[in-house]
Design a protein around this motif. Structure first.
Motif, PDB file in Angstrom:
ATOM      1  N   TYR B  36      12.072  -2.506  -0.962  1.00 16.60           N
ATOM      2  CA  TYR B  36      10.998  -1.563  -1.474  1.00 16.60           C
ATOM      3  C   TYR B  36      11.808  -0.537  -2.341  1.00 16.60           C
ATOM      4  O   TYR B  36      12.728   0.055  -1.727  1.00 16.60           O
ATOM      5  N   CYS B  41       7.675   3.644  -6.389  1.00 20.06           N
ATOM      6  CA  CYS B  41       6.348   3.637  -5.675  1.00 20.06           C
ATOM      7  C   CYS B  41       5.415   5.043  -6.106  1.00 20.06           C
ATOM      8  O   CYS B  41       5.933   6.034  -5.905  1.00 20.06           O
ATOM      9  N   ILE B  42       4.174   4.948  -6.210  1.00 21.89           N
ATOM     10  CA  ILE B  42       3.228   5.861  -6.633  1.00 21.89           C
ATOM     11  C   ILE B  42       2.196   5.945  -5.095  1.00 21.89           C
ATOM     12  O   ILE B  42       1.328   6.820  -5.519  1.00 21.89           O
ATOM     13  N   ALA B  43       2.463   5.215  -4.121  1.00 18.25           N
ATOM     14  CA  ALA B  43       1.531   5.496  -3.031  1.00 18.25           C
ATOM     15  C   ALA B  43       0.130   5.380  -3.479  1.00 18.25           C
ATOM     16  O   ALA B  43      -0.684   5.847  -2.803  1.00 18.25           O
ATOM     17  N   CYS B  44      -0.071   4.116  -4.074  1.00 22.93           N
ATOM     18  CA  CYS B  44      -1.605   3.907  -4.514  1.00 22.93           C
ATOM     19  C   CYS B  44      -2.314   3.233  -3.527  1.00 22.93           C
ATOM     20  O   CYS B  44      -3.536   3.083  -3.374  1.00 22.93           O
ATOM     21  N   ALA B  45      -1.674   2.513  -2.703  1.00 25.09           N
ATOM     22  CA  ALA B  45      -1.975   1.726  -1.261  1.00 25.09           C
ATOM     23  C   ALA B  45      -2.754   0.376  -1.724  1.00 25.09           C
ATOM     24  O   ALA B  45      -3.197  -0.093  -0.882  1.00 25.09           O
ATOM     25  N   ALA B  46      -2.328   0.066  -2.910  1.00 25.48           N
ATOM     26  CA  ALA B  46      -3.124  -1.574  -3.444  1.00 25.48           C
ATOM     27  C   ALA B  46      -2.198  -2.513  -2.386  1.00 25.48           C
ATOM     28  O   ALA B  46      -2.883  -3.341  -1.866  1.00 25.48           O
ATOM     29  N   CYS B  47      -0.939  -2.339  -2.055  1.00 21.80           N
ATOM     30  CA  CYS B  47      -0.281  -3.389  -1.228  1.00 21.80           C
ATOM     31  C   CYS B  47      -0.729  -3.247  -0.025  1.00 21.80           C
ATOM     32  O   CYS B  47      -0.934  -4.190   0.998  1.00 21.80           O
ATOM     33  N   MET B  58      -0.511   2.805   5.537  1.00 20.55           N
ATOM     34  CA  MET B  58      -0.619   3.667   4.910  1.00 20.55           C
ATOM     35  C   MET B  58      -1.191   4.788   5.557  1.00 20.55           C
ATOM     36  O   MET B  58      -2.295   4.758   6.231  1.00 20.55           O
ATOM     37  N   TRP B  69       3.859   5.948   3.706  1.00 14.41           N
ATOM     38  CA  TRP B  69       3.773   4.585   3.526  1.00 14.41           C
ATOM     39  C   TRP B  69       4.638   3.950   4.372  1.00 14.41           C
ATOM     40  O   TRP B  69       5.930   4.526   4.688  1.00 14.41           O
ATOM     41  N   CYS B  86       1.068  -4.687  -6.697  1.00 11.56           N
ATOM     42  CA  CYS B  86       1.999  -3.719  -7.039  1.00 11.56           C
ATOM     43  C   CYS B  86       1.916  -3.240  -8.566  1.00 11.56           C
ATOM     44  O   CYS B  86       2.313  -4.176  -9.292  1.00 11.56           O
ATOM     45  N   PRO B  87       1.503  -2.224  -9.078  1.00 13.13           N
ATOM     46  CA  PRO B  87       1.293  -1.632 -10.379  1.00 13.13           C
ATOM     47  C   PRO B  87       2.554  -1.457 -10.941  1.00 13.13           C
ATOM     48  O   PRO B  87       2.688  -1.397 -12.093  1.00 13.13           O
ATOM     49  N   THR B  88       3.520  -1.008  -9.995  1.00 10.50           N
ATOM     50  CA  THR B  88       4.718  -0.467 -10.781  1.00 10.50           C
ATOM     51  C   THR B  88       5.903  -1.406 -10.457  1.00 10.50           C
ATOM     52  O   THR B  88       7.204  -0.911 -10.756  1.00 10.50           O
ATOM     53  N   ALA B  90       7.231  -1.654  -7.385  1.00  7.31           N
ATOM     54  CA  ALA B  90       7.923  -0.739  -6.296  1.00  7.31           C
ATOM     55  C   ALA B  90       8.418  -1.967  -5.295  1.00  7.31           C
ATOM     56  O   ALA B  90       9.409  -1.431  -4.368  1.00  7.31           O
ATOM     57  N   ILE B  91       7.909  -2.860  -5.239  1.00 12.24           N
ATOM     58  CA  ILE B  91       8.204  -3.821  -3.898  1.00 12.24           C
ATOM     59  C   ILE B  91       8.211  -5.259  -4.548  1.00 12.24           C
ATOM     60  O   ILE B  91       7.472  -5.711  -5.185  1.00 12.24           O
TER      61      ILE B  91
END
Ligand code: SF4
Ligand code: SF4
Lengths: 580, 182
Positions: B36, B41-47, B58, B69, B86-88, B90-91
């Motif tokens: 990670y 990470c943008i903390a969007c919570a999708a994961c 979260m 997170w 994950c959109p970015t 980050a993981i």
């Protein structure tokens, strides 16, 4: 449901025949797929309808699902799922094969239904389970013992009812002792041999009781489900329907992927999702790769139980190659995690294909040598021929599956009867034998191993290019359907009904061994106790094994506990009986 | 038979590895422990929504304006759903699978994120980084400047204020629909 009128409906003639015979008792009819129909019948005609399908239309009982549908229609529902395959006397190509689901509704003030077991013995475990899980009483079911729930579970708490309990709730035990009543076998000189609490072949929990006269097994009884994990409840309450594929992977440490495909296809069928061709081939390849390691494991164990431990080591050594194959193709040795609803998550790349083909060549050579060696072992045939006989009549009555059934002369394999994935597009040969014994079941596994190798090769050679995942489908509340796979030990079948909240309303998953346990009793009868571990291993059981065995001497009327390791030693060495 | 067997055994030699003293060879696509990167990470919570066994969670503290997170490796099944959603980026799953540890704490990783406050009422509502991420995406979308400004203003408000902002626009529509009966 998903069907337009024009599509041919396979199995319509059975529905018509039932209407003829039972008139108004046959109510609604709903099609989930061209070869999958659910027919609602009036409650009292349930046993006759199931019996008619089973014995007159070539039916086999695949699974029974109970469902608390009070929030939907005010009733409890039962679904008896049969694979109806037509009159056994008729020629193969004239036989129409479909999944026929008999559904009946039980009003909540009644809470009982006429048991099917007295007419169709295969229903025995299912009806005991429905009583445990929903509190629905099967009237006329002779066996009143619990099946799934532990003996110290509170009375009147039915885990799968929608209003009964949270999935995390762990009630206090109601008793300190094991209160399960094993059957009573009376007779001069019968001794009870308890085997348990751990499995006789692979150190998993189960409690066996063998009733013996001298060294001869007169009868057997067993208590399983010590490790029931409440997965159905977990899936229905905690997880979303698209996460359940990952749970299905974990139903079994051997055939997890088979369960995964069975689950995914049940949802895909319910939602009418067309899975891309290439994904169908990839699924087929991985299902066969899974069979490779499973059959090698069982062949290894067969060596072990006849005292040929070097063979056991060798089978396990070559088995490693099939594990590496899975790792290469899926990213992990077990719990492949390859399916999403709509297809698979990763493609097979060129280098992976080349390496797999290479390993297949090596495996074919190595296993050919090992099997030849196993069969040349002088005592192997002597130890397995005519041992643990599963007579065709018993097999017909109990609907066992997989090599256990195919060893008793039935050419039944879900890959042929109800082809799924790419099984109708790759040519392959079905194996069955009529020895009815441990030898037949072992040889079938050996032959199937080679067939699986060829199937993987053919799929890799002929799989079409293209996408591997269908996305953008719609979730349909309360849609339901079956998914099924011929796992290494036989049919795994899942009945799934969606809810209205991105979850499952009901998930009934049935592993192959569930259908093979009840007839095991008949396979044990008439053999000597030194053969018991071998016989149990021949169904390649999945319950998770038995460290101790209770032996009940029917003549001296005494019970004696034999440590499992001792029985296993006796099976291997056949010297110094633990009963003396 | 016995001779053949002995020959086979000799030919194979030693089949077991002296693991853990030699490393195991892993397939290139092996799925190991998720790695990670909190920077990404943008903390969007999708994961956390996708994660089947709830290894990812979260926690949002609206009082303090902090979102935490966390990933507990003890529950993780190495399925890679998090990586997929994950959109970015980050993981991502790595190759490490030897996670044995004497304490649960060693198996948990956490990251804290600031929440953005609503530019109208001041209440905390979304992850600040997620908001920046979305605003940046809007910039790239090439909307007409006025349109973009409107949307940005809307995004900086909490859902409650957004509803209120919308009211004057929606009201006449509703009235029309009900033929002035409201
Ligand atoms: S790999 Fe799977 S289980 Fe592990 S954190 Fe990611 S989504 Fe959760
Ligand atoms: S999906 Fe990616 S960006 Fe969103 S919270 Fe998870 S790791 Fe962070």
């Amino acid at each position: 449901m998903l069907l337009t009128e024009e599509k041919p409906k396979i199995g319509q003639k059975y529905v018509d025949a039932l209407r003829q015979q039972f008139g108004w008792s046959i109510q609604e009819e709903a099609w989930q797929a061209p070869d999958q129909v659910t027919v609602t019948v009036e409650l009292n005609s349930l046993p006759s309808v199931v019996e008619t399908l089973y014995y007159q239309h070539g039916g086999w009982l695949s699974v029974v699902a109970g469902n608390d549908e009070r929030p939907i229609n005010g009733h409890f529902a039962l679904y008896y799922v049969l694979s109806v395959e037509g009159d056994e006397q008729a020629p193969e190509n004239k036989r129409e094969k479909c999944y026929f689901v008999v559904r009946t509704l039980i009003p909540p003030h009644q809470m009982e239904f006429p048991a099917v077991t007295p007419r169709v013995p295969a229903a025995i475990w299912y009806e005991r389970e429905v009583r445990d899980m929903f509190g629905l009483q099967p009237i006329g079911l002779p066996d009143e013992r619990r099946l799934v729930l532990p003996d110290d579970w509170p009375e009147g708490l039915y885990p799968l009812r929608k209003d009964s309990m949270d999935y995390r709730y762990r009630p206090e035990p109601t008793t300190e002792d094991e209160t399960y009543e094993f059957i009573d076998v009376e007779g001069e000189g019968i001794v009870q041999v308890p085997l348990g609490p751990l499995h006789i072949t692979s150190d998993e929990p189960g409690h066996f009781r063998l009733y013996v006269d001298g060294e001869h097994i007169v009868d057997a009884d067993y208590r399983l489900f010590y490790v029931h994990r409440g997965m159905e409840k977990l899936a229905e309450t905690r997880m979303t329907y698209d996460q359940v594929t990952f749970l299905a992977d974990r139903i079994c440490g051997i055939c997890g992927y088979a369960h995964n495909v069975a689950y995914s296809t049940s949802i895909e069928r319910a939602l009418g999702i067309a899975v891309p061709e290439r994904a169908q081939y990839i699924r087929t390849i991985l299902l066969e790769v899974e069979r490779l390691h499973s059959h090698l494991l069982n062949l290894g164990l067969a060596c072990h139980f006849v005292g040929f431990d070097t063979g056991f080591m060798q089978f396990f050594r070559v088995r490693e190659k099939s594990m590496k194959m899975a790792e290469l193709l899926t990213g992990t040795r077990k719990t492949y995690g390859m399916n999403l609803i709509g297809g698979v998550r990763r493609d097979i790349l060129k280098e992976e294909r080349t390496q797999t083909l290479q390993w297949i060549k090596e495996l074919r050579q190595e296993v050919t040598d090992l099997v030849a060696m196993l069969l040349e072992t002088p005592y192997i045939v002597q130890r397995t021929q005519d041992i643990g006989r599963l007579e065709s009549k018993v097999a017909r009555d109990y609907s066992p599956v997989g090599p256990t059934l195919r060893g008793s002369g039935f050419a039944r394999d879900i890959r042929v009867i109800h082809p799924y994935c790419a099984y109708d597009r790759v040519p392959w040969t079905l194996t069955y034998k009529d020895g009815c014994d441990v030898l037949a079941r072992t040889l079938i596994r050996a032959e199937e191993f080679f067939e699986s190798l060829s199937m993987v090769e053919r799929c890799l050679d002929t799989m079409p290019e293209g996408p591997v995942l269908t996305e953008g489908f719609r979730y349909k509340p309360y849609a339901y359907a079956l998914g099924y796979v011929e796992a290494p030990r036989g049919e795994d079948i899942h009945w799934s009904m969606l809810g209205d909240n991105q979850k499952l309303y009901r998930w009934r998953c049935r592993a192959s061994s569930y259908n093979n346990w009840p007839p095991l009793r008949y396979m044990l009868r008439g053999n000597t106790i030194s053969d018991a571990p071998l016989i149990v291993a021949s169904i390649d059981p999945c319950y998770s094994c038995t460290e101790r065995v209770t032996v009940v001497d029917v003549r001296k009327k005494k019970a004696q506990v034999v440590p499992y390791k001792e029985l296993e030693r006796y099976c291997r060495e056949r010297k110094h009986s633990p009963l003396k | 038979m016995v001779l053949k067997l002995i020959r086979e055994v000799l030919k194979v030699g030693q089949a077991t590895l002296p693991y853990p003293f030699t490393p195991v060879e892993l397939a290139p696509g092996f799925r190991g422990k998720p790695e990670y990167d909190p920077q990404q990470c943008i903390a969007c919570a999708a994961c956390t929504i996708a994660c089947p066994p709830n290894a990812l969670t979260m926690h949002t503290d609206l009082e303090q304006g902090v979102r935490t997170w966390s990933l507990f490796y003890g529950r993780c099944i190495f399925c890679a759903r998090c990586e997929e959603v994950c959109p970015t980026g980050a993981i991502k799953l790595g190759h490490d699978f030897e996670l044995a540890s004497f304490s649960r704490e060693d198996l948990t990783i956490r990251a804290e994120f600031r929440l953005a406050a609503c530019n109208l009422c001041g209440a905390y509502f979304a992850s600040a980084k997620e908001l920046e991420h979305v605003l940046a995406l809007l910039d790239q979308a090439g909307l007409p400047p006025e349109d973009a400004a409107n949307r940005k203003a809307l995004l900086r408000a909490c859902p409650e204020c957004r509803r209120k902002m919308d009211l004057p626009r929606v009201k006449p529509l509703v009235q029309e629909a009900f033929n002035g009966r409201v």
